[in-house]
Design an enzyme around this catalytic site. Structure first.
Site, short mmCIF file in Angstrom:
data_model
loop_
_atom_site.label_atom_id
_atom_site.label_comp_id
_atom_site.label_asym_id
_atom_site.label_seq_id
_atom_site.Cartn_x
_atom_site.Cartn_y
_atom_site.Cartn_z
N SER A 104 9.62 2.03 -6.49
CA SER A 104 8.77 1.12 -5.72
C SER A 104 7.30 1.53 -5.69
O SER A 104 6.44 0.69 -5.48
CB SER A 104 9.31 1.00 -4.29
OG SER A 104 9.42 2.27 -3.70
N GLU B 265 -0.25 -3.54 9.61
CA GLU B 265 0.23 -2.21 9.92
C GLU B 265 0.44 -1.46 8.61
O GLU B 265 0.62 -2.08 7.57
CB GLU B 265 1.56 -2.30 10.67
CG GLU B 265 2.81 -2.51 9.80
CD GLU B 265 2.87 -3.86 9.11
OE1 GLU B 265 2.12 -4.77 9.51
OE2 GLU B 265 3.65 -4.02 8.15
N LYS C 83 3.94 -3.20 -2.86
CA LYS C 83 3.32 -3.85 -1.70
C LYS C 83 2.28 -4.89 -2.09
O LYS C 83 2.04 -5.85 -1.37
CB LYS C 83 2.67 -2.79 -0.79
CG LYS C 83 3.67 -1.85 -0.11
CD LYS C 83 4.50 -2.58 0.93
CE LYS C 83 5.41 -1.62 1.70
NZ LYS C 83 6.39 -2.35 2.54
#
Lengths: 266, 395
Positions: B377, B107, B85
């Site tokens: 991830s 969010e 991210k």
């Protein structure tokens, strides 16, 4: 002449402005909603009716809560159309518009949704989350079934966007009075009057002003600024929310409130 | 708007009119700065000096031996803040700064994106406000505290599903009222145009690195690239590196929750009864919904995959047959979570554990020299309390 044209022409002839109350269909349940609509029609020049959606991103807390109540009571678009048919029988002249999120139209099949709307006696459809760029398929179906496609005009609008939108809009222009989601506010949006004045010379369509309008004084101000109509939604829903346990009181308060708001348009 | 961000019939720009001028501004700014030398230099420096890129491509020796093929892990868990991210958060936060915005909102589901945004906000001097569902706040407590430590405000979302879907709703509502001074830093390859394109662009660094690394180590391309898919940003990020390599199978793994038959899952592609084309959060894509178009709430053990829709580019890749999509259940993901921890000494995020779970299944069908790349991830530190609860362990 469609019903919007007829109604606004009559009002204009008599030097009057319009009140267009909004309510979520099926809130708090089908039967009560039907009774609320009948009270509303005593004071309304036109109706704007919401289809409850699970993810209403353009709506503030009051209308979100109304959507949840309506969905919990088992409302769906087909039942909404039934409800509209019922009130259409009572008044064949009042313009009826829908405020609906795109996915409810899409899931039905766009043509099919517009056909159902036409059969129920609907005059206008506003898809809250379909800007002009995505409205092509909607405009096509609207034309096919003789329905007015309504568009939002907002305080962030650029002159180019305004021009493009007005070229496709029919029925009326829904002028968003503030920067933000729906909901009753104490004060009228700071940019409302200047936006009305900006849009007024650009279109012959009636300008109906909504979002944040809750007081008779707001109605007076937008009418004085050159708008043709005030839309009031969250304030009505608040009355419903407040009186969930007492239907008689709910109906009489809705009626009293709208009568007061209608007087402010005179 | 120059283009509507269509991926075949998917994507688009389905938002209320109020947001349109801001999206036009965003499109113009992104198109401008992605070609801007100064911007790219600054972003490169942030990614290498601050976020720790490139991340390693680790040969999973023990897993490979156990399952009889070559399994590599793309270690996004090693990036600063512990997940992919950060790639997108730094890219967009820098863009926000170049655009002159002072406030960023975002969010978050698992809290990884929220943490990355809080981090980028702290580093670049922007005020960050994060919307997070109360269910996710409960199951991802460590990340909530990390966000607050970095000076971000966390706004609990109590509406609807109380998870990622409604956190996005609240962001869109906030943005509608604050659009002139606020930048919405969306965390996945979803939302209205320009987001799916822009987030994929900032995440494509994963695939670019992974392709170079595997060519260096193996001298050939892998048989398959496997990634988990919630919104789908880590998957798009790694897929981008291999899209033109037609021989490489691209596999996305959705959250199978309690199983497809149970209806309690977040597998938009695996359940044709309720996973249908529709419009949610600004784009046309596959969405879990009823026959009237009301959006279903989802279930997954992992907050980051617990979402009713999927990025529109995934819908297109699936229709084109370029990528295929499958799922792993909660139980399979929890088993993979434990297995990777025990075998390789790597605690994966529960999201990434879904990719590992399917990779194990896939490996069983492979030959000895077949190479699989799994996008790891994120790391699982954030999940340890939640996993302990799920498996009945005491901490």
């Amino acid at each position: 002449m469609n019903r919007y044209e007829k109604r606004f022409a009559e009002l204009k002839k008599n030097g009057k402005k319009a009140l267009m109350p909004f309510v979520v269909l099926g809130d708090p349940d089908y039967e009560t909603s039907s009774e609320i609509l009948k009270e509303m029609m005593k004071h309304a020049d036109a109706l704007e009716l919401g289809f409850a959606f699970s993810d209403p991103i353009a709506d503030g807390k009051t209308i979100q809560a109304a959507d949840v109540r309506a969905l919990d009571s088992g409302i769906n678009p087909d039942k909404c159309f039934e409800l509209i048919k019922e009130i259409r029988k009572i008044d064949n002249d009042i313009p009826i518009g829908l405020l609906v999120y795109y996915n409810l139209i899409y899931a039905n099949g766009i043509d099919n949704f517009y056909k159902k709307a036409k059969d129920a006696g609907v005059d206008g459809i506003l898809a809250a989350d379909a800007p002009i760029e995505e409205a092509g398929p909607l405009l096509k179906s609207a034309k096919k079934f003789g329905i007015n496609q309504i568009f939002l005009v907002t305080p962030t609008i650029t002159p180019e966007r305004l021009k493009t939108i007005l070229a496709s809009a029919s029925g009326f222009v829904y002028l968003v009075a503030l920067l933000g989601v729906t909901g009753a506010r104490k004060e009228l949006g700071a940019e409302t009057v200047s936006l009305i004045k900006k849009v007024r010379p650009e279109t012959k369509l009636p300008i109906c002003v909504g979002f944040g309008i809750s007081e008779p004084e707001h109605v007076k101000k937008v009418c004085d600024a050159g708008a043709d109509c005030a839309i009031v939604g969250s304030a009505v829903e608040k009355i419903i929310e407040k009186n969930l346990g007492n239907k008689e009181k709910m109906l009489s308060e809705v009626s009293d409130y709208l009568s007061k708001m209608k007087n402010a348009t005179e | 708007m120059k283009n509507l961000g269509k991926f075949g019939e998917f994507g688009g720009v389905f938002v209320p009119e109020t947001l349109m001028p801001a999206l036009e501004e965003l499109e113009a700014a992104f198109e401008k700065y992605k070609k801007d030398e100064k911007f790219n230099k600054e972003l490169d420096s942030l990614l290498t000096e601050y976020a720790g890129r490139p991340t390693a491509l680790t040969f999973a020796e023990n897993l490979s031996r156990k399952f009889g093929c070559k399994i590599y892990l793309k270690r996004e868990d090693l990036a600063h803040t512990g997940a992919h991210k950060i790639n997108n958060a730094l890219g967009q936060a820098l863009l926000a700064k170049y655009m002159g915005k002072k406030r960023i909102i975002a969010e978050t589901g698992a809290g990884q994106h929220g943490t990355a945004v809080a981090t980028a906000g702290a580093r670049l001097g922007l005020d960050a406000e994060i919307y997070m569902g109360t269910i996710d706040i409960e199951r991802q407590k460590p990340n909530v505290f990390r966000m607050k430590l970095q000076g971000a405000k966390v706004n609990p979302v109590v509406t609807g599903s109380k998870t990622l879907k409604d956190a996005i709703n609240e962001c869109l509502r906030d943005w509608t009222g604050s659009v002139r001074e606020t930048y919405y830093l969306l965390g996945s390859v979803l939302g209205p145009h320009e987001y799916p394109t822009m987030v994929a662009y900032f995440q494509s660094v994963i695939g670019k690195e992974a392709r170079e690394q595997i060519m260096k180590k193996e001298g050939s391309l892998p048989k398959a690239v496997i990634a988990c898919v919630g919104g789908g940003s880590n998957a798009i990020g790694i897929f981008k590196g291999f899209l033109d390599d037609k021989g490489v199978e691209l596999i996305g793994v959705e959250a199978g929750g309690l199983g497809i038959e149970s209806g309690k899952h977040a597998a938009r592609f695996a359940d044709p009864k309720i996973g249908k084309k529709g419009v949610l959060h600004g784009n046309l894509t596959y969405v879990l919904q009823d026959k009237f178009g009301q959006i279903y709430n989802t279930h997954s053990v992992s907050a980051g995959l617990d979402y009713s829709a999927v990025g529109p580019e995934h819908s297109m890749l699936r229709e084109l047959g370029r990528a295929k999509y499958t799922y792993a259940t909660d139980k399979e993901a929890l088993d993979a979570f434990k297995l990777l921890s025990e075998e390789e000494g790597i605690i994966p995020a529960l999201e990434s554990a879904h990719a590992v779970a399917y990779a194990i299944k896939y490996a069983k069908e492979c030959k000895k020299d077949d190479v699989i790349v799994v996008n790891l991830s994120g790391r699982g530190d954030k999940d340890i309390f939640h996993v302990a609860k799920e498996i009945g362990a005491e901490i």
